[in-house]
Write an enzyme that holds these catalytic residues in place. Structure first.
Site, short mmCIF file in Angstrom:
data_model
loop_
_atom_site.label_atom_id
_atom_site.label_comp_id
_atom_site.label_asym_id
_atom_site.label_seq_id
_atom_site.Cartn_x
_atom_site.Cartn_y
_atom_site.Cartn_z
N HIS A 44 41.40 -18.23 62.60
CA HIS A 44 41.24 -18.17 61.25
C HIS A 44 42.68 -17.45 60.70
CE1 HIS A 44 37.08 -18.48 62.34
NE2 HIS A 44 36.60 -18.31 61.10
N GLY A 52 42.33 -24.37 62.07
CA GLY A 52 41.13 -24.50 62.78
C GLY A 52 39.83 -24.53 62.05
N HIS A 53 39.83 -23.33 60.96
CA HIS A 53 39.03 -23.34 60.00
C HIS A 53 39.63 -23.91 58.75
CE1 HIS A 53 35.95 -22.25 56.87
NE2 HIS A 53 35.16 -21.66 57.71
N HIS A 79 31.23 -27.83 61.67
CA HIS A 79 30.67 -26.72 60.83
C HIS A 79 30.74 -26.99 59.45
CE1 HIS A 79 31.88 -23.07 59.07
NE2 HIS A 79 31.01 -22.36 59.81
N GLU A 104 26.39 -23.70 63.08
CA GLU A 104 26.45 -23.52 61.46
C GLU A 104 26.79 -25.15 61.01
OE1 GLU A 104 27.44 -19.21 60.71
OE2 GLU A 104 29.35 -20.26 61.14
N GLU A 158 23.89 -22.96 55.26
CA GLU A 158 24.31 -21.54 54.78
C GLU A 158 24.89 -21.52 53.52
OE1 GLU A 158 27.94 -20.94 57.20
OE2 GLU A 158 28.66 -19.07 55.71
N CYS A 160 27.52 -20.42 52.01
CA CYS A 160 28.74 -20.95 51.86
C CYS A 160 28.89 -22.46 51.73
CB CYS A 160 29.74 -20.24 52.67
SG CYS A 160 30.09 -18.60 52.82
N CYS A 200 30.56 -13.38 54.84
CA CYS A 200 31.21 -14.49 53.91
C CYS A 200 30.62 -15.14 52.89
CB CYS A 200 31.66 -16.02 54.79
SG CYS A 200 30.23 -16.40 55.80
N CYS A 201 29.20 -14.97 52.77
CA CYS A 201 28.60 -15.67 51.74
C CYS A 201 28.57 -14.83 50.47
CB CYS A 201 26.96 -15.87 52.10
SG CYS A 201 27.13 -17.00 53.57
O1 FUB Z 1 34.35 -18.47 59.94
C1 FUB Z 1 34.59 -18.08 58.62
C2 FUB Z 1 33.07 -18.29 57.74
O2 FUB Z 1 32.16 -17.48 58.55
C3 FUB Z 1 32.57 -19.52 57.79
O3 FUB Z 1 32.88 -20.28 56.93
C4 FUB Z 1 31.21 -19.20 57.99
O4 FUB Z 1 30.34 -20.29 58.26
C5 FUB Z 1 31.06 -18.05 58.63
O5 FUB Z 1 30.88 -18.61 60.10
ZN ZN Z 2 28.87 -17.82 54.36
#
Ligand code: FUB
Ligand code: ZN
Length: 642
Positions: free
Chosen positions: A130, A181-182, A257, A309, A325, A327, A408-409
C-alpha cells in the site's frame, strides 16, 4: 470518438445543500462523524505515526496504511470547510498537516510505515504494502485542502512526493515498471494534474494503468526478488485479486477486490476522458456493464465475498454473507460519476444514486458515530455470533461499530458525504444537468451567470421545484429522469410544459430563453415498486424487494417480529406508504398485509409431514440505509413472495 461530452461537474463551492435529506446527513457528518473520526485517529496512533517516533512500548503499532485514514479525514474536513467554514476545524487540520509535512524525507518520500518500520524495504512489495495507495490518498487530501483553503504546504509536499515517485517509476532506463497493488494513486494523479496543470502527473497515471497486467508480471518479478517461491499467491489470491491478470484495456469482467477495482476503473475513465482514449473508454463501458448487470446488489453494494473482499462470479449475490463493503459502494459512486462525464448518460447516475442512498449510506448510523464495514442484505444476529468464520467477525456485525482495526470505511463515508454537492449537477456548454435532486442552490456560469434554486422533499416525494435566477439567456436545462421513474411530468410557471423537449440520454432536456424567476416543476411518480432479480441470482428466487424512488427497503424484526424468513408477502398485497417524522430521523415506511408461516401453537419436532399453517400479519418495511438504528435484531431485504 464518443467521449467528447464536454461535461464538467459543478464544483462543490458552487452548490449549497440547504435543507432536506442530504443536508441533514451532512450536518450529522460535520458535527459528529468528522470530530469523532479525528478522535479515533488520535486514540489509535494514526496521527502520531506522522511524528515518526513510535516505540514498542506504545499502546498502538504503526500500520502500513494508517496514513490513508488521516488523508481521507483531511479530505472530509476540506470539503466540509468549503461549504461550512469552521476556524477551529481548519486549525486542527493545519496542525495535522504540519506533522505530515515534517514527516517528508529529504528525497521527497512520504510514508510513515516504511520510514519508521522498514526503511530498507521501500518499493519492494508494491503488491501488498500500500505504499502507492497511501501516496494517492495523501495527494487527494492535498488537492482538496488547497481547493478549500488556498493553502499550499500539503500540496507542495505531495507534488515533491509525486515527482519522486515519477523518478522511481516509469519506462526509462533504471526506472521500475511497477504499479500500485491497491489502486488509488492513479486517480489521485489525475486530480493532481487537474489541480496543477502539470501533464507529467497525467502521464504517470497512464503509465501505471498501462503497465498493469503486462508480462513479465511485475508482481511476480518483485516477489522473486523478495525470495518468494514463484506463484506463491498473495493471501491465497491470484492476480485477479488486484486486477493485474490482464492489461486493463483488455479487461471485460469486474474482478478481485472490489474497492481496488472501483478505484482502478475510475482512473481508467479519468484517463479516457482527459486523453480522449476511446480504447480505454470502451474497456470502462464493458466493465461497467458487467458489474451492473451481473455482479451488483440491489443496494448498489459490490464485492459479495468477504474472503478477499471481492467479486466472485456472475450472479453470485448471497444476501446473508454479502460483504458489500461500504468503501466499495463509495467506489461505485466515483466510477459512476466518471462514466457520466464520459458518456453523458443518466443510467450511470441511476447506479450512483442506488449506491448513495443504500449501500453507502447504510455504512453510517443516523447519529454519525458508528459504522458498518460490510453491508449484508439479510442479517440474523444469532447466526452472526455463532459463525464468525463465515462472516469475518469484526467487520460484519448486527450493530455498527465505532471503529475497526482496518478502518477504511468511516473516513471514506465522511469524505463522500461532505463532498456530495460535487455530484449534484454538471454543465456542458449552454446546458445545466441536474443529477441529484436535493434542496439548495446550484450556481453556474453559462453565457450569463445562473443560480438555480431547488426545492424538494426527495427522496420522500417526487416533486422538484427549480427556480431560474439570472439575466435572460437561451440555455438547456437537463433534468434527470431516474431509471426507477415511469412517469415524469414537467410544468413551467404553473402550466404544463408546451415548449419543445427532448428525452436525451435519460434526461428531459428543456431548451428555451430562460428569464429571472422562471419556475420548473418536475413531478416524478414515486409509487412503491416490487423488484425481482433474474433467476440466476439464486439467493433471490421467489423473493421480492421493495423500492420506492431511489430507496431500497428492508424488514427489521423490531417491526415485524423474529424470523423474517417466515414472512411472506403475497404478490397482490396492496402496499401503502406512510410518512413517519418521528421514526428514524423521519422516514416513509411501507406497509402491506402478508402471512407468517408456522404460526400454529404447540408444534413440535424439527420436521413434520403436514405443511405449516399461515397467519395473517401486517408487514412494515423501512429504508435499508436506516436499519440497525434501533434495538439490534434481524433484517431482510429480499422478502419471500407468494
Ligand atoms: O486495503 C486498504 C483498504 O482496506 C481497502 O480498500 C479495503 O477494502 C480494506 O481492505
Ligand atoms: Zn472500507
Amino acid at each position: 470518438m464518443r467521449n467528447t461530452t464536454g461535461l464538467k461537474p459543478v464544483p462543490l463551492s458552487q452548490v449549497t445543500l440547504s435543507g432536506g435529506f442530504w443536508a441533514e446527513r451532512q450536518a450529522v457528518n460535520r458535527s459528529v462523524s468528522v470530530p469523532v473520526e479525528y478522535d479515533r485517529c488520535q486514540e489509535t496512533g494514526r496521527l502520531a505515526v506522522f511524528d515518526l517516533n513510535w516505540k514498542p512500548q506504545d499502546s498502538w503499532r504503526p500500520h502500513h496504511f494508517y496514513d490513508s485514514d488521516v488523508a481521507k479525514w483531511i479530505e472530509a474536513a476540506a470539503y466540509s470547510l468549503t461549504t461550512h467554514p469552521d476556524p477551529a476545524l481548519e486549525g486542527q487540520v493545519d496542525a495535522v498537516i504540519e506533522r505530515i509535512v515534517a514527516a517528508q524525507q529529504p528525497d521527497g518520500y512520504l510514508n510513515t510505515f516504511f520510514t519508521m518500520m522498514t526503511p530498507d524495504e521501500r518499493w519492494t512489495n508494491l503488491r501488498d504494502m500500500h505504499e502507492l495507495y497511501c501516496a494517492g490518498h495523501l495527494i487527494e487530501a492535498a488537492v482538496a485542502w488547497r481547493e478549500a483553503t488556498g493553502k499550499t504546504a500539503l500540496l507542495d509536499a505531495l507534488c515533491r512526493y509525486a515527482d519522486y515517485i515519477g523518478e522511481v517509476f516509469g519506462p526509462g532506463e533504471g526506472q521500475r515498471p511497477g504499479y500500485p497493488g491497491h489502486e488509488e494513486l492513479e486517480l489521485a494523479l489525475v486530480k493532481l494534474y487537474r489541480a496543477t496543470g502539470e501533464e507529467r502527473y497525467l502521464s504517470l497515471a497512464r503509465f501505471f494503468l498501462d503497465e498493469r497486467g503486462r508480462q513479465p508480471h511485475y508482481f511476480d518479478v518483485e516477489a522473486a526478488e523478495r525470495g518468494e517461491a514463484p506463484g506463491q499467491a498473495h493471501y491465497g489470491h491470484d492476480h485477479r485479486y488486484n486486477q493485474s491478470h490482464q492489461p486493463v484495456r483488455r479487461q471485460s469482467t469486474v474482478e478481485g477486490h472490489a474497492v481496488r477495482a472501483m478505484y482502478l476503473y475510475s482512473a481508467m475513465a479519468d484517463v479516457a476522458l482527459e486523453t480522449h482514449d476511446e480504447e480505454m473508454a470502451a474497456a470502462c463501458r464493458r466493465l461497467w456493464d458487467n458489474m451492473t448487470q451481473r455482479r451488483m446488489y440491489v443496494t448498489g453494494g459490490i464485492g459479495s465475498s468477504s474472503r478477499g473482499e471481492r467479486f466472485t462470479v456472475d450472479y453470485d449475490l448471497p444476501n446473508d454473507i454479502a460483504y458489500a463493503e461500504t468503501c466499495a459502494a463509495i467506489g461505485v459512486v466515483f466510477f459512476a460519476q466518471r462514466m457520466f462525464l464520459l458518456d453523458g448518460e443518466s443510467r450511470y447516475i441511476d447506479i450512483m444514486e442506488r449506491a448513495l442512498y443504500n449501500g453507502m449510506l447504510s455504512g453510517v448510523s443516523l447519529q454519525g458515530d458508528t459504522f458498518f464495514y460490510a453491508n449484508p442484505l439479510a442479517v440474523d444476529p444469532a447466526q452472526y455470533a455463532a459463525r464468525p468464520d463465515l462472516f469475518r467477525g469484526g467487520v460484519v456485525a448486527p450493530r455498527r461499530q465505532a471503529w475497526f482495526d482496518c478502518s477504511c470505511c468511516p473516513t471514506n463515508v465522511a469524505r463522500l458525504l461532505a463532498d456530495l454537492g460535487a455530484y449534484v449537477a454538471a454543465t456542458a456548454e449552454q446546458r445545466v444537468y441536474v443529477n441529484l435532486y436535493t434542496t439548495g442552490t446550484i450556481s453556474v456560469d453559462l453565457q450569463e451567470p445562473v443560480q438555480l434554486e431547488v426545492e424538494t422533499d426527495y427522496p420522500w416525494g417526487g416533486r422538484v421545484r427549480l427556480v431560474w435566477h439570472g439575466r435572460p439567456q437561451q440555455a438547456g436545462l437537463a433534468l434527470r429522469v431516474p431509471g426507477w421513474c415511469r412517469q415524469a411530468d414537467v410544468a413551467l410557471n404553473g402550466e404544463p410544459w408546451n415548449g419543445p423537449y427532448l428525452r436525451h440520454k435519460g434526461y428531459l432536456l428543456l431548451e428555451r430563453c430562460w428569464s429571472e424567476g422562471d419556475t420548473v416543476t418536475l413531478d416524478l411518480a414515486m409509487p412503491v415498486e416490487r423488484v425481482y432479480a433474474r433467476p440466476e441470482v439464486r439467493a433471490d428466487v421467489g423473493r421480492v424487494a421493495l423500492q420506492r424512488g431511489p430507496l431500497v427497503y428492508a424488514l427489521e424484526s423490531c417491526d415485524n417480529g423474529p424470523n423474517l424468513d417466515a414472512l411472506v408477502l403475497p404478490r397482490d398485497a396492496a402496499l401503502t406508504v406512510q410518512r413517519e417524522p418521528g421514526l428514524l430521523d423521519g422516514v416513509v415506511t411501507i406497509r402491506g398485509d402478508g402471512w407468517r408461516v408456522g404460526a400454529e401453537a404447540g408444534s413440535s419436532g424439527l420436521y413434520r409431514k403436514q405443511a405449516h399453517a399461515h397467519r395473517g400479519v401486517s408487514l412494515t418495511a423501512v429504508p435499508y440505509y436506516a436499519w440497525a438504528n434501533r434495538d439490534p435484531g434481524e433484517m431482510l431485504v429480499w422478502i419471500r413472495e407468494a
